[in-house]
Design an enzyme around this catalytic site. Structure first.
Site, PDB file in Angstrom:
ATOM      1  N   ASP A   1     -12.571   7.229  12.313  1.00  0.00           N
ATOM      2  CA  ASP A   1     -12.681   6.807  10.904  1.00  0.00           C
ATOM      3  C   ASP A   1     -12.876   5.294  10.814  1.00  0.00           C
ATOM      4  O   ASP A   1     -12.221   4.611  10.032  1.00  0.00           O
ATOM      5  CB  ASP A   1     -11.434   7.255  10.119  1.00  0.00           C
ATOM      6  CG  ASP A   1     -11.637   7.124   8.603  1.00  0.00           C
ATOM      7  OD1 ASP A   1     -12.808   7.078   8.161  1.00  0.00           O
ATOM      8  OD2 ASP A   1     -10.633   7.068   7.861  1.00  0.00           O
TER       9      ASP A   1
ATOM     10  N   GLY B   1       2.714   7.662   3.507  1.00  0.00           N
ATOM     11  CA  GLY B   1       3.671   6.579   3.694  1.00  0.00           C
ATOM     12  C   GLY B   1       3.424   5.399   2.783  1.00  0.00           C
ATOM     13  O   GLY B   1       2.477   5.390   1.990  1.00  0.00           O
ATOM     14  N   THR B   2       4.321   4.410   2.926  1.00  0.00           N
ATOM     15  CA  THR B   2       4.224   3.179   2.137  1.00  0.00           C
ATOM     16  C   THR B   2       4.316   2.004   3.093  1.00  0.00           C
ATOM     17  O   THR B   2       5.070   2.052   4.071  1.00  0.00           O
ATOM     18  CB  THR B   2       5.378   3.135   1.106  1.00  0.00           C
ATOM     19  OG1 THR B   2       5.239   4.263   0.239  1.00  0.00           O
ATOM     20  CG2 THR B   2       5.372   1.871   0.280  1.00  0.00           C
ATOM     21  N   VAL B   3       3.524   0.958   2.800  1.00  0.00           N
ATOM     22  CA  VAL B   3       3.563  -0.247   3.637  1.00  0.00           C
ATOM     23  C   VAL B   3       4.032  -1.425   2.800  1.00  0.00           C
ATOM     24  O   VAL B   3       3.593  -1.607   1.662  1.00  0.00           O
ATOM     25  CB  VAL B   3       2.175  -0.567   4.255  1.00  0.00           C
ATOM     26  CG1 VAL B   3       2.247  -1.811   5.135  1.00  0.00           C
ATOM     27  CG2 VAL B   3       1.637   0.608   5.060  1.00  0.00           C
TER      28      VAL B   3
ATOM     29  N   GLY C   1       0.828  -1.210   0.000  1.00  0.00           N
ATOM     30  CA  GLY C   1       0.000   0.000   0.000  1.00  0.00           C
ATOM     31  C   GLY C   1       0.852   1.246   0.000  1.00  0.00           C
ATOM     32  O   GLY C   1       1.983   1.218   0.509  1.00  0.00           O
ATOM     33  N   THR C   2       0.323   2.321  -0.587  1.00  0.00           N
ATOM     34  CA  THR C   2       1.083   3.577  -0.577  1.00  0.00           C
ATOM     35  C   THR C   2       0.139   4.768  -0.639  1.00  0.00           C
ATOM     36  O   THR C   2      -1.018   4.634  -1.058  1.00  0.00           O
ATOM     37  CB  THR C   2       2.128   3.604  -1.720  1.00  0.00           C
ATOM     38  OG1 THR C   2       3.011   4.702  -1.520  1.00  0.00           O
ATOM     39  CG2 THR C   2       1.485   3.706  -3.092  1.00  0.00           C
ATOM     40  N   GLY C   3       0.585   5.931  -0.186  1.00  0.00           N
ATOM     41  CA  GLY C   3      -0.218   7.150  -0.194  1.00  0.00           C
ATOM     42  C   GLY C   3       0.664   8.318   0.187  1.00  0.00           C
ATOM     43  O   GLY C   3       1.882   8.157   0.345  1.00  0.00           O
ATOM     44  N   ALA C   4       0.029   9.499   0.362  1.00  0.00           N
ATOM     45  CA  ALA C   4       0.804  10.710   0.652  1.00  0.00           C
ATOM     46  C   ALA C   4       1.598  10.587   1.953  1.00  0.00           C
ATOM     47  O   ALA C   4       2.650  11.179   2.110  1.00  0.00           O
ATOM     48  CB  ALA C   4      -0.138  11.902   0.738  1.00  0.00           C
TER      49      ALA C   4
HETATM   50  O1  0RX Z   1      -3.204   1.323  12.244  1.00  0.00           O
HETATM   51  C1  0RX Z   1      -2.499   2.308  12.229  1.00  0.00           C
HETATM   52  C2  0RX Z   1      -2.811   3.393  13.213  1.00  0.00           C
HETATM   53  C3  0RX Z   1      -3.643   3.065  14.259  1.00  0.00           C
HETATM   54  C4  0RX Z   1      -4.037   4.084  15.134  1.00  0.00           C
HETATM   55  N1  0RX Z   1      -4.940   3.802  16.126  1.00  0.00           N
HETATM   56  C5  0RX Z   1      -5.541   4.848  16.921  1.00  0.00           C
HETATM   57  C6  0RX Z   1      -7.022   4.656  17.013  1.00  0.00           C
HETATM   58  O2  0RX Z   1      -7.323   3.345  17.395  1.00  0.00           O
HETATM   59  C7  0RX Z   1      -6.788   2.342  16.553  1.00  0.00           C
HETATM   60  C8  0RX Z   1      -5.332   2.447  16.467  1.00  0.00           C
HETATM   61  N2  0RX Z   1      -3.569   5.325  14.995  1.00  0.00           N
HETATM   62  C9  0RX Z   1      -2.726   5.633  13.984  1.00  0.00           C
HETATM   63  C10 0RX Z   1      -2.345   4.674  13.061  1.00  0.00           C
HETATM   64  N3  0RX Z   1      -1.498   2.454  11.330  1.00  0.00           N
HETATM   65  C11 0RX Z   1      -1.226   1.506  10.303  1.00  0.00           C
HETATM   66  C12 0RX Z   1      -2.232   0.756   9.728  1.00  0.00           C
HETATM   67  C13 0RX Z   1      -1.970  -0.177   8.735  1.00  0.00           C
HETATM   68  C14 0RX Z   1      -0.686  -0.357   8.293  1.00  0.00           C
HETATM   69  C15 0RX Z   1       0.339   0.398   8.848  1.00  0.00           C
HETATM   70  C16 0RX Z   1       0.058   1.342   9.846  1.00  0.00           C
HETATM   71  O3  0RX Z   1      -0.400  -1.297   7.302  1.00  0.00           O
HETATM   72  C17 0RX Z   1      -0.673  -2.644   7.521  1.00  0.00           C
HETATM   73  C18 0RX Z   1      -0.700  -3.199   8.775  1.00  0.00           C
HETATM   74  C19 0RX Z   1      -0.947  -4.557   8.885  1.00  0.00           C
HETATM   75  N4  0RX Z   1      -1.128  -5.335   7.814  1.00  0.00           N
HETATM   76  C20 0RX Z   1      -1.106  -4.797   6.582  1.00  0.00           C
HETATM   77  C21 0RX Z   1      -0.863  -3.453   6.407  1.00  0.00           C
END
Ligand code: 0RX
Length: 394
Positions: free
Chosen positions: A151, A37-39, A32-35
């Site tokens: 969200d 960051g990238t995962v 995944g990617t967007g403004a």
């Molecule tokens: O999930 C986050 C993130 C979570 C967060 N929370 C605050 C509110 O309650 C829930 C938790 N606040 C900020 C960010 N970030 C994130 C999500 C997906 C990701 C990387 C970072 O990419 C993934 C993760 C796991 N598997 C696949 C892709």
């Protein structure tokens, strides 16, 4: 001449950007990617598991980006619950604060999300029960820390092949006004008070953070068990309960419940089901524009959810009735909802844990860029991996 990677790290190119990661993480693939960051997915050689690694996009390019990056790191570090995404590792290839440019967040890899799952198949009521139970368990934990997700939508509910659910917040792209305009999934799960707030914002051109009055002073006299601050927090967290109700309804129906084509249409769609609000709700609205708008609507009665969800059990409909209330103060809390009969088969009350309080003072703080960087570096250095990922298998 190319500078060597930090000892124990190696460099790799992902989507034309350099990633410098510890040797333990192998086989990086962009997911995944967007403004923001990238995962990538990666294989963690030490733990023998699949992980997700997020590289934030130039996190220290501005005060705003730096504060956002700091906030994501702090939030993820705080989250320690089965049904909420947590942090397995955080690293940077830079060893000194003055050279800090990038850092990386490591999480358990989640292969799919509820949005994708619902597109693929219709969910049985038994699965809905299990998934909504986990969503509410996660929400109870998040809300107990004083955090509001804001969200919640099917795409932010990650699911693994065992039907285990974790709440996360992908937030890779900017949520500009345009993303909330038109026929868009980004708005379908938003609570009516949030939509009214946006309408006010776009009509008057100035932000209003408390569009919906809490009416707390009057309430405090009747319910002295809670402080004004607590009650304010209750109705603010209720935005997530509305979203949870919309998500549960969609699981049962197989299609979104309120698919508005714009802000006004979204409200109309909502009120076709909830009915137009009673006078006691309207007086609580702070904006005169909102009061006028709601009063101008032709009065419609509340629909009976049992007829709308004719295939669902009455226990399931009872949950929806308590979540999809127009007045945020009347909506059930996550903790109360877990006590409803619909969840009794899955219920393990002692496993429905609460979080330690989360210190949000930095969220309302304005700091110079170098201070955000310093605080972030401290958070990276003080990170301790979760207990069950500490032992080394290599
Ligand atoms: O999930 C986050 C993130 C979570 C967060 N929370 C605050 C509110 O309650 C829930 C938790 N606040 C900020 C960010 N970030 C994130 C999500 C997906 C990701 C990387 C970072 O990419 C993934 C993760 C796991 N598997 C696949 C892709």
């Amino acid at each position: 001449m190319a500078v060597r990677a930090r000892t124990g790290y190696y460099r790799q190119e992902v989507n034309r950007t350099a990633w410098e990661v510890p040797e333990r993480y192998r086989d990086l693939k962009q997911v995944g990617t967007g403004a923001y960051g990238t995962v990538c997915s990666a294989w963690d050689r030490r733990m023998g598991t699949q992980v997700a690694i997020k590289k934030l996009h130039r996190p220290f390019q501005s005060k705003l980006f730096a504060k956002r990056a700091y906030r994501e790191l702090r939030l993820l570090k705080h989250m320690k619950h089965e049904n909420v995404i947590g942090l397995l590792d955080v690293f940077t290839a830079e060893i000194a604060l003055d050279r800090l440019r990038d850092f990386y967040l490591v999480m358990p890899f989640m292969g799919t999300d509820l949005g994708k799952l619902m597109k693929m198949e219709r969910l049985s009521e038994d699965r809905v029960q299990f998934l909504v139970y986990q969503m509410l368990r996660g929400l109870k934990y998040i809300h107990s820390a004083g955090i509001i997700h804001r969200d919640l939508k099917p795409g932010n509910l990650a699911i693994n092949p065992d039907c285990e659910l974790k709440i996360l917040d992908f937030g890779l792209a900017r949520q500009a006004d345009t993303e909330m305009t038109g026929y868009v999934v980004t708005r379908w799960y938003r609570a009516p008070e949030v939509i009214l707030n946006w309408m006010h914002y776009t009509q008057t051109g100035k932000p209003s953070s408390h569009f919906v009055s809490t009416g707390m002073e009057e309430k405090k006299a009747k319910r002295p068990r809670f402080t004004t601050r607590e009650l304010t927090l209750f109705s603010l967290v209720a935005v997530d309960i509305w979203s949870a109700g919309c998500i549960m309804a969609e699981m049962l129906l197989g299609k979104p419940l309120f698919k508005g084509s714009d802000h006004l249409d979204q409200l109309r769609e909502i009120m076709k089901i909830t009915g137009t609000p009673a006078a006691d709700f309207v007086v609580k609205l702070q904006s005169q524009d909102a009061k006028n708008y709601i009063r101008s609507l032709p009065k419609v009665p509340k629909k009976d959810l049992h007829s709308l969800f004719s295939k669902a059990s009455s226990n399931a409909v009872c949950v929806l009735e308590k979540m999809l209330l127009l007045d945020p103060e009347r909506r059930v809390s996550a903790s109360e909802a877990l006590d409803l009969p619909f969840f009794s088969e899955y219920r393990e009350a002692e496993e429905e844990t609460e979080a330690l309080p989360y210190d949000q003072t930095m969220d309302n703080t304005d700091l110079p860029l170098d201070q955000w960087k310093r605080h972030t570096f401290t958070e990276i250095l003080t990170f301790r991996p979760p207990r069950d990922s500490r032992e080394t298998s290599l």
